[in-house]
Scaffold this motif. Structure first.
Motif, PDB file in Angstrom:
ATOM      1  N   ALA A  48       0.939  -1.030   0.105  1.00  0.00           N
ATOM      2  CA  ALA A  48       0.052  -0.119   0.031  1.00  0.00           C
ATOM      3  C   ALA A  48       0.835   1.354  -0.008  1.00  0.00           C
ATOM      4  O   ALA A  48       0.600   2.321  -0.814  1.00  0.00           O
ATOM      5  CB  ALA A  48      -0.883  -0.058   1.216  1.00  0.00           C
ATOM      6  N   ALA A  49       1.790   1.424   0.881  1.00  0.00           N
ATOM      7  CA  ALA A  49       2.760   2.622   0.954  1.00  0.00           C
ATOM      8  C   ALA A  49       3.373   2.682  -0.229  1.00  0.00           C
ATOM      9  O   ALA A  49       3.718   3.872  -0.821  1.00  0.00           O
ATOM     10  CB  ALA A  49       3.558   2.500   1.988  1.00  0.00           C
ATOM     11  N   GLU A  50       3.966   1.535  -0.926  1.00  0.00           N
ATOM     12  CA  GLU A  50       4.656   1.755  -2.142  1.00  0.00           C
ATOM     13  C   GLU A  50       3.728   2.265  -3.233  1.00  0.00           C
ATOM     14  O   GLU A  50       4.344   3.240  -3.861  1.00  0.00           O
ATOM     15  CB  GLU A  50       5.202   0.276  -2.623  1.00  0.00           C
ATOM     16  N   GLU A  51       2.623   1.738  -3.462  1.00  0.00           N
ATOM     17  CA  GLU A  51       1.883   2.203  -4.477  1.00  0.00           C
ATOM     18  C   GLU A  51       1.248   3.711  -4.306  1.00  0.00           C
ATOM     19  O   GLU A  51       1.217   4.530  -5.133  1.00  0.00           O
ATOM     20  CB  GLU A  51       0.410   1.312  -4.550  1.00  0.00           C
ATOM     21  N   MET A  52       1.296   4.147  -2.749  1.00  0.00           N
ATOM     22  CA  MET A  52       0.857   5.542  -2.614  1.00  0.00           C
ATOM     23  C   MET A  52       2.042   6.433  -3.050  1.00  0.00           C
ATOM     24  O   MET A  52       1.806   7.541  -3.530  1.00  0.00           O
ATOM     25  CB  MET A  52       0.617   5.728  -1.140  1.00  0.00           C
ATOM     26  N   ARG A  53       3.360   6.161  -2.903  1.00  0.00           N
ATOM     27  CA  ARG A  53       4.383   6.636  -3.098  1.00  0.00           C
ATOM     28  C   ARG A  53       4.438   7.090  -4.947  1.00  0.00           C
ATOM     29  O   ARG A  53       4.845   7.968  -5.368  1.00  0.00           O
ATOM     30  CB  ARG A  53       5.560   6.166  -2.705  1.00  0.00           C
ATOM     31  N   TYR A 156       1.170   7.343   8.059  1.00  0.00           N
ATOM     32  CA  TYR A 156       2.593   7.359   8.603  1.00  0.00           C
ATOM     33  C   TYR A 156       3.616   7.573   7.327  1.00  0.00           C
ATOM     34  O   TYR A 156       4.617   8.408   7.111  1.00  0.00           O
ATOM     35  CB  TYR A 156       2.968   6.382   9.561  1.00  0.00           C
ATOM     36  N   GLN A 157       3.386   6.368   6.491  1.00  0.00           N
ATOM     37  CA  GLN A 157       4.360   6.286   5.655  1.00  0.00           C
ATOM     38  C   GLN A 157       4.417   7.625   4.576  1.00  0.00           C
ATOM     39  O   GLN A 157       5.281   7.823   3.948  1.00  0.00           O
ATOM     40  CB  GLN A 157       4.299   4.964   4.768  1.00  0.00           C
ATOM     41  N   THR A 158       3.181   7.788   4.285  1.00  0.00           N
ATOM     42  CA  THR A 158       3.143   8.904   3.102  1.00  0.00           C
ATOM     43  C   THR A 158       3.781  10.155   3.913  1.00  0.00           C
ATOM     44  O   THR A 158       4.401  10.942   3.001  1.00  0.00           O
ATOM     45  CB  THR A 158       1.781   9.302   2.565  1.00  0.00           C
ATOM     46  N   ARG A 159       3.384  10.286   5.146  1.00  0.00           N
ATOM     47  CA  ARG A 159       4.025  11.734   5.504  1.00  0.00           C
ATOM     48  C   ARG A 159       5.541  11.429   5.665  1.00  0.00           C
ATOM     49  O   ARG A 159       6.306  12.625   5.497  1.00  0.00           O
ATOM     50  CB  ARG A 159       3.363  11.791   6.979  1.00  0.00           C
TER      51      ARG A 159
END
Length: 225
Positions: A48-53, A156-159
Motif C-alpha cells: 500500500a505505501a509503495e503504491e501511494m508513493r 505515517y508512510q506517506t507523511r
C-alpha cells in the motif's frame, strides 16, 4: 493541478468498502478548480505505501487525502497523527500478513539507526475540516488515533515519504476514516443478532461520505480568510 484521493479494497469480513466506492465515484470530478485523481490501494502492508508513493510521484498532487473504513465509528473521523507502529490487532491483511508490535518499515531504512520518528502529524487543516463538516450537518470529529493497521501505516508512510523528499510543507496530506454505509451496517446486522435484539453498527450514507471528502479538499485548498 490535481488532488489525490485513495481508498481501500474490501478486507476481512467486509465484501464492500465504502472508501473504494468514494475514490471511484470522485475520480475525475473537480473541486475548487482542481481534478480529483481517485485510486484504490491494496489492503497489504508491503504494497500500500509503495503504491501511494508511486501515485504521488506520477500525479504530483497539490493535496493528498487517504481514506479507510472504520466500522463502528459513528462519524467521519479526520486523523490528527500517524504513529510508528504496525500491529494488525488480530486482523490479517489481504496477503495474510499479521505484524505484531513492529516498527514501520519505511523506504530506505536498513537498520535500527534508520528508524524514523515516533509519529507524524497530518498536515491537512484537521480542525478546520471538522468544523466545516459540522457546519454542513455532516457528523464529524477529530480523531487522535488512526489505529495501528493499514490506515495508520499509509498515513505515517506517506507523511514520511513527503518529509524525506523535502515536500512535507508543500503538499498537505492526511487521513480520513469513514463509517459503514447503511447497506454495510444492515448486512452486518443480518449476519449478527439484530433480529434477536442485538445491536446495529452506526452508519453514514454514501452521498454524505462523498460530500465530506469534497469538503475536505475544499477546506484544504481554499482555506477561509
Amino acid at each position: 493541478m490535481t488532488l489525490l484521493l485513495t481508498g481501500y479494497e474490501p478486507f476481512g469480513d467486509h465484501d464492500r468498502n465504502p472508501t473504494e466506492e468514494v475514490a471511484r465515484e470522485l475520480d475525475g470530478q473537480e473541486v475548487a478548480g482542481r481534478e480529483i485523481v481517485g485510486r484504490v490501494l491494496p489492503v497489504e502492508f508491503d504494497r500500500a505505501a509503495e503504491e501511494m508513493r508511486d501515485l504521488v510521484q506520477k500525479h504530483d498532487p497539490e493535496t493528498v487525502v487517504a481514506t479507510g473504513l472504520a466500522a463502528g465509528r459513528a462519524a467521519v473521523s479526520v486523523e490528527r497523527v500517524g504513529v510508528n507502529v504496525a500491529d494488525c490487532a488480530g486482523i490479517a491483511d489481504n496477503a495474510d500478513a499479521e505484524p505484531r508490535n513492529e516498527r514501520i518499515r519505511t523506504e530506505g531504512a536498513d537498520s535500527e539507526s534508520d528508524t524514523p520518528p515516533a509519529a507524524y502529524f497530518a498536515t491537512l487543516p484537521v480542525v478546520e475540516v471538522v468544523e466545516d463538516l459540522l457546519e454542513a450537518d455532516i457528523p464529524a470529529r477529530v480523531s487522535n488515533t488512526a489505529g495501528t493497521h493499514l490506515c495508520n501505516n499509509v498515513l505515517y508512510q506517506t507523511r514520511h515519504y513527503l518529509e524525506t523528499a523535502g515536500r512535507g510543507a508543500e503538499i498537505p496530506m492526511g487521513f480520513v476514516h469513514l463509517p459503514l454505509t447503511p447497506e454495510g451496517a444492515a448486512k452486518k446486522a443480518r449476519e449478527g443478532e439484530a433480529a434477536s435484539g442485538g445491536g446495529v453498527e452506526p452508519s453514514v450514507a454514501l452521498e454524505t461520505q462523498l460530500e465530506a471528502i469534497r469538503r475536505t479538499f475544499e477546506t484544504t485548498v481554499e482555506p477561509s480568510q
